[in-house]
Design an enzyme around this catalytic site. Sequence first.
Site, short mmCIF file in Angstrom:
data_model
loop_
_atom_site.label_atom_id
_atom_site.label_comp_id
_atom_site.label_asym_id
_atom_site.label_seq_id
_atom_site.Cartn_x
_atom_site.Cartn_y
_atom_site.Cartn_z
N THR A 1 32.86 45.38 49.92
CA THR A 1 34.32 45.52 49.85
C THR A 1 35.04 44.18 49.78
O THR A 1 36.27 44.16 49.65
CB THR A 1 34.84 46.27 51.09
OG1 THR A 1 34.48 45.53 52.26
CG2 THR A 1 34.28 47.68 51.17
N LYS A 2 34.32 43.07 49.86
CA LYS A 2 34.97 41.77 49.94
C LYS A 2 35.43 41.27 48.57
O LYS A 2 34.98 41.72 47.52
CB LYS A 2 34.03 40.76 50.59
CG LYS A 2 33.66 41.11 52.02
CD LYS A 2 34.89 41.17 52.92
CE LYS A 2 34.54 41.34 54.39
NZ LYS A 2 34.08 42.68 54.76
N ASN A 3 36.33 40.28 48.61
CA ASN A 3 36.89 39.73 47.36
C ASN A 3 35.79 39.21 46.45
O ASN A 3 35.85 39.37 45.24
CB ASN A 3 37.86 38.59 47.68
CG ASN A 3 39.07 39.03 48.46
OD1 ASN A 3 38.98 39.92 49.32
ND2 ASN A 3 40.22 38.44 48.19
#
Length: 392
Positions: free
Chosen positions: A188-190
């Site tokens: 889910t991270k950038n």
Amino acid sequence: MSFECREDFLAYSRPDISEKEICQVMDTLKSGWLAKGPKTREFEKKFAEFVGAKYAISTSSCTAALYFALEGADIKEGDEVITTPMTFVSTANTIIHRGAVPVFADIDPETCCIDPGEILKKITSKTKAIVPVHYAGQACDLEKIYKIADDYGLFVSEDAAHAFYTQNNGKRIGCGSKNAVSYSFYATKNLCTGEGGMLVTDDEELYDKVSPITSHGMSNNAWNRYARHGSWRYDVTAIGYKGNMFDMQAALGLAQLERFEEMQQKRERFAQIYDREFDKIDCVDYIKIAPNTTVHSRHLYILKLELDKLKIDRDQFIIELNERNVGTSVHFAPVHLMSAYRDRFGFKEGDFPNTEQYWNRIVSIPLYSSMEEEDVYYVIDAVRDVAEKFGK
């Protein structure tokens, strides 16, 4: 204007995968080198350059990086480590895994990050470290935190799981850190590699200590012992762990890093649309960017519900958005209210009032670079519809 529900569900988060990522992974598969190898080393080098750090150590997760940072600082049984209850439980778990005691300090209700004034109240003769969390991409007040650390001789291990790209007073998080900064590359991270993390530091002694313990304590040249000019001989210099990144993950990371500015521009544009439109909706607010956060990673977009203006609570608000095919999350349920922490340390409701008042009214809504602008406006319309239907 009546609200029209879309047919498909808008997921809370999706990774942004392009042909670049696919080609990098295919290149790795074709190379025959899947474990820790040349791409892992290249990713470490380019990541360190990007954030402005001297050294980078890739890990299997941000959790692993946080743990290794504490081991590198010789945090041991009986030591106290101050952190925030408004974080994912891994931040506190790593403290316990070192045999140390997590000591929580309440958040600043404006920034939602750990309050330096509350840190000062929790320092004792047993305090050895501070683990500030750059919550949602907001930079902690690092000037005050490092001043406290210097005054009391404390190690600082920054949890930057949400803060890749964030700047504090014009400097990227991780730039010039004399202690340790840990990042997450969870799905889910950038910047995502599926799983994975990174520890950066400017401290050569810390780097030399932590680097081998990520791979069983094996000497740094052991990763290439199966290469043509590698050697089967290696040493074990410390009692280490299995917590390293490998080339399949690093291949994704390299492609994501190459595309990162482009992906980040979309996040920023979408977040600014949210800011503008939610200013027009009476029952909701959002986290305002702190003055010291000169660049925000826009990792999370968190609504703060004005519950006194609504006939429903936060949980029902989430249900209503879900029924309108909008995925949501909550970041986070406070760590001190988790049963494992209540049972072990005797925490109870009311211990950290700012954190508890905050979490009861928050909803995280979709914000990611693989969204389309029409998705952003759909979320806004869905929030507006719920607010109008259940507003007082």
